[in-house]
Design an enzyme around this catalytic site. Structure first.
Site, PDB file in Angstrom:
ATOM      1  N   HIS A 133       1.430   3.923   1.894  1.00 21.10           N
ATOM      2  CA  HIS A 133       1.997   4.690   3.017  1.00 21.10           C
ATOM      3  C   HIS A 133       3.525   4.786   2.939  1.00 21.10           C
ATOM      4  O   HIS A 133       4.203   3.814   2.592  1.00 21.10           O
ATOM      5  CB  HIS A 133       1.578   4.072   4.356  1.00 21.10           C
ATOM      6  CG  HIS A 133       0.159   4.394   4.736  1.00 21.10           C
ATOM      7  ND1 HIS A 133      -0.554   3.678   5.662  1.00 21.10           N
ATOM      8  CD2 HIS A 133      -0.674   5.383   4.305  1.00 21.10           C
ATOM      9  CE1 HIS A 133      -1.772   4.204   5.788  1.00 21.10           C
ATOM     10  NE2 HIS A 133      -1.871   5.230   4.967  1.00 21.10           N
ATOM     11  N   ASP A 186       5.830   4.766   5.087  1.00 21.84           N
ATOM     12  CA  ASP A 186       6.657   3.834   5.868  1.00 21.84           C
ATOM     13  C   ASP A 186       6.696   2.437   5.238  1.00 21.84           C
ATOM     14  O   ASP A 186       7.269   1.507   5.816  1.00 21.84           O
ATOM     15  CB  ASP A 186       6.201   3.778   7.334  1.00 21.84           C
ATOM     16  CG  ASP A 186       4.803   3.243   7.513  1.00 21.84           C
ATOM     17  OD1 ASP A 186       3.955   3.488   6.626  1.00 21.84           O
ATOM     18  OD2 ASP A 186       4.542   2.560   8.521  1.00 21.84           O
ATOM     19  N   HIS A 187       6.110   2.300   4.056  1.00 25.11           N
ATOM     20  CA  HIS A 187       6.220   1.047   3.289  1.00 25.11           C
ATOM     21  C   HIS A 187       6.847   1.276   1.922  1.00 25.11           C
ATOM     22  O   HIS A 187       7.122   0.318   1.199  1.00 25.11           O
ATOM     23  CB  HIS A 187       4.831   0.393   3.125  1.00 25.11           C
ATOM     24  CG  HIS A 187       4.265  -0.061   4.422  1.00 25.11           C
ATOM     25  ND1 HIS A 187       4.208  -1.393   4.793  1.00 25.11           N
ATOM     26  CD2 HIS A 187       3.782   0.646   5.478  1.00 25.11           C
ATOM     27  CE1 HIS A 187       3.696  -1.479   6.014  1.00 25.11           C
ATOM     28  NE2 HIS A 187       3.428  -0.262   6.453  1.00 25.11           N
ATOM     29  N   HIS A 208       4.108  -4.471  11.033  1.00 22.69           N
ATOM     30  CA  HIS A 208       4.633  -3.775  12.216  1.00 22.69           C
ATOM     31  C   HIS A 208       4.768  -4.713  13.404  1.00 22.69           C
ATOM     32  O   HIS A 208       3.990  -5.657  13.559  1.00 22.69           O
ATOM     33  CB  HIS A 208       3.699  -2.627  12.631  1.00 22.69           C
ATOM     34  CG  HIS A 208       3.693  -1.483  11.672  1.00 22.69           C
ATOM     35  ND1 HIS A 208       4.562  -0.424  11.784  1.00 22.69           N
ATOM     36  CD2 HIS A 208       2.937  -1.244  10.578  1.00 22.69           C
ATOM     37  CE1 HIS A 208       4.331   0.439  10.800  1.00 22.69           C
ATOM     38  NE2 HIS A 208       3.347  -0.038  10.056  1.00 22.69           N
ATOM     39  N   HIS A 223       0.855  -1.200   0.000  1.00 25.80           N
ATOM     40  CA  HIS A 223       0.000   0.000   0.000  1.00 25.80           C
ATOM     41  C   HIS A 223       0.883   1.240   0.000  1.00 25.80           C
ATOM     42  O   HIS A 223       2.094   1.153   0.147  1.00 25.80           O
ATOM     43  CB  HIS A 223      -0.991  -0.015   1.169  1.00 25.80           C
ATOM     44  CG  HIS A 223      -0.384   0.086   2.541  1.00 25.80           C
ATOM     45  ND1 HIS A 223       0.436  -0.893   3.072  1.00 25.80           N
ATOM     46  CD2 HIS A 223      -0.492   1.045   3.504  1.00 25.80           C
ATOM     47  CE1 HIS A 223       0.796  -0.543   4.311  1.00 25.80           C
ATOM     48  NE2 HIS A 223       0.255   0.633   4.588  1.00 25.80           N
ATOM     49  N   HIS A 262      -7.558  -0.310   5.748  1.00 28.82           N
ATOM     50  CA  HIS A 262      -6.472   0.540   6.268  1.00 28.82           C
ATOM     51  C   HIS A 262      -6.198   1.654   5.253  1.00 28.82           C
ATOM     52  O   HIS A 262      -6.189   2.835   5.579  1.00 28.82           O
ATOM     53  CB  HIS A 262      -5.243  -0.332   6.497  1.00 28.82           C
ATOM     54  CG  HIS A 262      -4.011   0.404   6.906  1.00 28.82           C
ATOM     55  ND1 HIS A 262      -3.881   1.017   8.122  1.00 28.82           N
ATOM     56  CD2 HIS A 262      -2.843   0.629   6.236  1.00 28.82           C
ATOM     57  CE1 HIS A 262      -2.685   1.594   8.193  1.00 28.82           C
ATOM     58  NE2 HIS A 262      -2.048   1.370   7.070  1.00 28.82           N
ATOM     59  N   ASP A 309      -0.367  -4.094   6.676  1.00 28.64           N
ATOM     60  CA  ASP A 309      -1.096  -3.333   7.698  1.00 28.64           C
ATOM     61  C   ASP A 309      -2.588  -3.669   7.722  1.00 28.64           C
ATOM     62  O   ASP A 309      -3.392  -2.902   8.259  1.00 28.64           O
ATOM     63  CB  ASP A 309      -0.899  -1.827   7.487  1.00 28.64           C
ATOM     64  CG  ASP A 309       0.524  -1.398   7.805  1.00 28.64           C
ATOM     65  OD1 ASP A 309       1.347  -2.249   8.148  1.00 28.64           O
ATOM     66  OD2 ASP A 309       0.806  -0.180   7.691  1.00 28.64           O
TER      67      ASP A 309
END
Ligand SMILES: [Zn+2]
Length: 255
Positions: A58, A60-61, A171, A56, A114, A133
């Protein structure tokens, strides 16, 4: 030859994971939170990066994608993110598509909630699913772009995978998830055993994943919203599962 995996931490609490096909040498990174830990993991294993499978949009990915692609000329496979925030995509995938990493094959499962673009990658033959996530051990992702009904449907889709499927999530949130889950099902013996196991894993600086569908079904409250005793514990006897799920998710958001 069976797939090999290598798990490591990125950023503060993101998991990075490599999936390696020993018969061809192909190696995929599942997401790329940042480039340096992925590079270090590749060097530690002596593997060559051929693919990045993105779950996805985001940051942080995805923040490490451009740098890794520039260096390794790897292929970037990603969902159809409407805002086109995922950089350097080569192949867009959606529900039911197949993705290959060397001789390994994954089916793409759309698991929105999400984010609207979230996908999971299920390597059926290797009994591995990368769920990022959407599903965490003893928890699930925050519902940011979708709604609770959409997220519940995505979790049901994952819950139907074979019990022995190994789950890799995005995570390391398990200890906090356990503390919350015990407020929903304080008498769940499987959950109490998981709490003990997680305490030991954290104390020994071991990751708490991979987990399995079988294990998560026994103690993850977000997969148990359609169990009568869970609804009853919330004073929601007879309520539909999606609304029980929404209530549990709402409580977790404030926990
Ligand atoms: Zn995310």
């Amino acid at each position: 030859m069976p797939a090999e995996t290598h798990l490591f931490l990125c950023l503060k609490d993101n998991f990075g994971v490599l999936l390696h096909d020993p018969s061809t040498g192909a190696t995929a990174a599942i997401d790329a939170p940042e480039a340096a830990p992925v590079e270090a993991a590749l060097a530690a294993k002596g593997w060559r990066l051929t693919d990045i499978l993105v779950t996805h949009h985001h940051a942080d990915h995805t923040a490490g994608i451009a740098e890794l692609k520039a260096k390794h000329k790897c292929r970037v496979i990603a969902p159809h993110d409407k805002a086109a925030k995922i950089p350097a995509v080569d192949v867009r995938v959606g529900e039911g598509d197949t993705v290959t990493v060397g001789s390994l094959t994954a089916r793409v499962l759309e698991t929105p909630g999400h984010t609207l673009d979230h996908v999971s990658y299920w390597f059926e033959q290797d009994k591995i699913a990368f769920v990022a996530d959407t599903l965490f051990s003893v928890g699930c992702g925050r519902v940011i772009e979708g709604n609770a009904g959409m997220m519940w449907d995505s979790l049901l889709k994952l819950r139907k995978l074979p019990d022995d499927t190994q789950l890799y999530c995005g995570h390391e949130y398990t200890a906090a998830n356990v503390r919350f889950a015990l407020t929903i099902e304080p008498d769940n013996a499987a959950l109490r055993a998981r709490a003990d196991q997680v305490s030991k894993q954290i104390a020994q600086k071991q990751p708490t994943i991979p987990t399995t569908i079988r294990a998560e079904k026994s103690y993850n409250p977000f997969l148990r919203a359609d169990i009568a005793s869970v609804a009853a514990g919330l004073g929601m006897d007879g309520a539909n599962a999606a609304s029980v799920f929404a209530t549990i998710r709402g409580k977790k958001d404030k926990f």
